[in-house]
Structure formats: C-alpha cells, structure tokens
Design a protein around this motif. Sequence first.
Motif, short mmCIF file in Angstrom:
data_model
loop_
_atom_site.label_atom_id
_atom_site.label_comp_id
_atom_site.label_asym_id
_atom_site.label_seq_id
_atom_site.Cartn_x
_atom_site.Cartn_y
_atom_site.Cartn_z
N ASN A 1 43.84 37.52 39.94
CA ASN A 1 42.08 38.34 39.71
C ASN A 1 40.72 37.31 40.24
OD1 ASN A 1 40.41 38.04 37.09
ND2 ASN A 1 41.06 40.79 37.77
N LYS A 2 41.56 35.53 39.99
CA LYS A 2 40.12 35.10 40.04
C LYS A 2 40.06 34.53 41.92
CE LYS A 2 39.45 35.28 35.71
NZ LYS A 2 38.93 35.93 35.40
N ASN A 3 40.62 34.76 42.75
CA ASN A 3 40.32 34.77 43.60
C ASN A 3 39.39 35.73 44.36
OD1 ASN A 3 40.71 33.99 46.49
ND2 ASN A 3 42.27 35.31 46.85
N ILE A 4 40.51 37.17 44.07
CA ILE A 4 39.45 38.52 44.51
C ILE A 4 37.64 38.03 43.48
CG2 ILE A 4 39.59 40.86 43.52
CD1 ILE A 4 42.23 41.09 44.21
N VAL A 5 37.70 37.68 42.47
CA VAL A 5 36.37 37.68 41.72
C VAL A 5 35.33 36.66 42.49
CG1 VAL A 5 35.01 36.67 39.65
CG2 VAL A 5 37.17 38.75 39.60
N ALA A 6 35.76 35.56 42.72
CA ALA A 6 35.40 34.24 43.80
C ALA A 6 34.79 34.81 44.90
CB ALA A 6 36.15 33.24 44.68
N LYS A 7 36.22 35.48 45.71
CA LYS A 7 34.76 36.94 46.95
C LYS A 7 33.90 37.42 47.41
CE LYS A 7 39.62 35.61 49.35
NZ LYS A 7 39.24 34.78 50.90
N LEU A 8 34.06 37.98 45.96
CA LEU A 8 33.26 39.02 45.69
C LEU A 8 32.08 39.01 45.26
CD1 LEU A 8 35.14 41.60 43.63
CD2 LEU A 8 34.22 41.96 45.79
N GLN A 9 32.01 37.74 44.33
CA GLN A 9 31.02 36.46 44.06
C GLN A 9 30.04 36.34 45.32
OE1 GLN A 9 29.05 36.59 41.84
NE2 GLN A 9 30.39 37.05 39.84
N GLN A 10 30.68 35.37 46.13
CA GLN A 10 30.36 35.76 48.04
C GLN A 10 29.01 35.85 48.89
OE1 GLN A 10 33.83 34.55 50.92
NE2 GLN A 10 32.08 33.27 52.12
N LYS A 11 29.70 37.42 47.95
CA LYS A 11 29.66 38.85 48.87
C LYS A 11 28.04 39.29 47.81
CE LYS A 11 34.19 39.55 50.80
NZ LYS A 11 33.96 38.51 51.61
N LYS A 12 28.41 38.76 47.40
CA LYS A 12 26.72 38.96 45.79
C LYS A 12 26.78 39.67 45.23
CE LYS A 12 23.42 36.77 48.78
NZ LYS A 12 23.60 36.36 49.83
N CYS A 13 28.17 40.53 44.76
CA CYS A 13 28.92 41.44 43.83
C CYS A 13 29.59 41.43 42.76
CB CYS A 13 30.40 41.79 44.64
SG CYS A 13 30.95 43.75 43.69
N GLN A 14 28.38 41.40 41.60
CA GLN A 14 28.65 40.75 40.18
C GLN A 14 29.66 40.82 39.58
OE1 GLN A 14 27.57 37.89 38.75
NE2 GLN A 14 25.75 37.80 37.58
N ALA A 15 30.92 40.39 40.10
CA ALA A 15 32.28 40.61 39.42
C ALA A 15 32.65 39.71 38.15
CB ALA A 15 33.05 40.48 40.37
N ILE A 16 33.70 40.24 37.85
CA ILE A 16 34.44 39.50 36.45
C ILE A 16 35.34 39.88 36.22
CG2 ILE A 16 32.94 41.31 34.10
CD1 ILE A 16 32.72 39.08 32.98
N GLY A 17 36.04 39.35 36.26
CA GLY A 17 37.89 38.87 36.36
C GLY A 17 38.55 39.33 34.94
N PHE A 18 39.14 40.41 34.20
CA PHE A 18 40.09 40.55 33.53
C PHE A 18 40.98 41.14 33.41
CE2 PHE A 18 35.65 42.42 32.76
CZ PHE A 18 34.98 41.87 31.73
N SER A 19 42.24 40.76 32.54
CA SER A 19 43.43 41.65 32.03
C SER A 19 42.63 42.33 30.97
CB SER A 19 44.33 40.32 31.78
OG SER A 19 44.36 40.12 29.99
N GLY A 20 44.34 43.49 30.45
CA GLY A 20 43.75 44.03 29.11
C GLY A 20 43.64 43.38 28.02
N ALA A 21 44.36 41.81 27.56
CA ALA A 21 44.02 41.32 26.87
C ALA A 21 42.53 40.82 26.73
CB ALA A 21 44.43 39.96 26.38
N ASP A 22 41.72 40.26 27.67
CA ASP A 22 40.35 40.39 26.87
C ASP A 22 39.78 41.27 26.80
OD1 ASP A 22 40.20 38.05 29.02
OD2 ASP A 22 41.39 39.09 30.70
#
Length: 264
Positions: free
Chosen positions: A82-103
């Motif tokens: 999840n955090k790898n995907i979020v970091a890659k999206l942030q690199q591409k200027k996409c304001q991503a935020i990662g979650f599990s269902g518990a968050d």
Amino acid sequence: MKEKLYIIKIGGNLIDDEKLLNEFLEQFSEIKERKILVHGGGKLATTLADKLGVEQKMINGRRITDKDTLDIVAMVYAGGINKNIVAKLQQKKCQAIGFSGADANLIKAKKREHAEIDFGFVGDIEKKSVNRKLISKLIKLKLVPVFSAITHDKKGNLFNTNADTIASVVAQALSSKYDVELLFCFDKEGVLENVEDPGSVLKTVSQKEFSLLKEAGKLHKGILPKLENALGAVKNKVNKVFLIKETELKNHIENHHAGTEICL
C-alpha cells in the motif's frame, strides 16, 4: 447530474511487476475525474510466509488466514504494498492516501461463517459495511483513497478480505452519490470465451451468459470472483462495470471500448 467517480481494482500480477506497475500508475494518475484505487496482494506475502516457515493452506483457491498468516498479509498488503503504491502516486503528483478498512472505520467486516470450513481471519463485507460519508469527504478534498485488502470488525480484529469484493462493495456504497464506473484490471484483454484463445474477448457478459459459461466450464477459476463481484455491482446500481487489461486503462478512459462490459 452526478459527478463521475472511477473505482479501479488491480491485482497481484501487476503489483509483482515493477515496470508494469509504474506504467499503470502513470495512466491512473492522469485520470482527471475523481478516483479510488483498490489493490490486492502479490507473491510477496507467500514468499515472506515461506521464509518465516508459516505454512499456507488453500481450499478451493481461497487462502486460510490463521493468526500468523494474518500478521504477514497485514504487514504486506496494508504496509509494504500500500505505501509503495501511495509513494509512487505521490511521485506522479497524485494526492494519494493509503488505507486499510480499519483506518477511520472505513470498511467494517464480519468473520466469514461457513458450515464446514473455518477460514480463520477472513472477513466478509456488504454495502452497509462502507463508511460512505467519510470516503465522500475524502474525495471532496481531492484526495485519492488507495485501499488494501485488509478490513476490521471494530472489536480489535483485522481481517483478510477479497480485494475484488472490496472494490465492488465500495462502488455499490458510493453509487447513490456518484456516477460510478468500476474497472477490474487484470492480465487478460477481457473475459475470454475460450481461455486458450486471447482473441476470443466477449464485448459484454450478462448474468445469463455468465451462468452458461460457468456451467460449460469455460471460465478459469481466477476470473470467477471478479465476475461474481462485477455482476453484484451491476445488480446494485453501479452505473458501468468493465473487466479490462491492465495496460489498456488510458485507452479505456479515453475511448471506452477496451475489455468486457458486465451487464444485467
């Protein structure tokens, strides 16, 4: 008129291929409309389990999630992937935020009940499981939620939950507020009438056609949960549902003719 929202699910084959994943996330980041990404796991959880000596048990293609396996999939799915995907999206200027269902109690599940099999820490969800109001607020803030395949029961327990189901149920929950298009992205051009023939893509699949294909044994077991969840979404008023090839995301968004459309 409802605002457009894409809910896009990706799986292990893409996650395990860094080059393909980067290319896909580039296309995903370029989508101008509101969007949500849902991801499954990859081989990493199984590889880590092997290294730790945690035996993996499967029944009919479904993972039995004991406590040790839950610890591994939670670390891998909600953590590393999840955090790898979020970091890659942030690199591409996409304001991503990662979650599990518990968050923020975004997706509440209940332990799967089965008359003969104890699946362990496997959670099932339905439309009312989703915190629709809070997800809508996140979207309004122009954030891009990225959901892992981990949920919870609000009693302190985490659950391993099928990512196809999460994508379908989140789409159903948000369909009253948004014009939702649900895309299941995988490694085929769409639903194949003949699994041995990559060119035998069906342009549409209805419930009746799905039943006939299943009875005839023409569907690979890997595509069954996708189709079942896709049909569930259509039945619950999700506007459009497609199964498309991972590399065709941009083409589909721009031209709307890639893959297989699921209909009633």
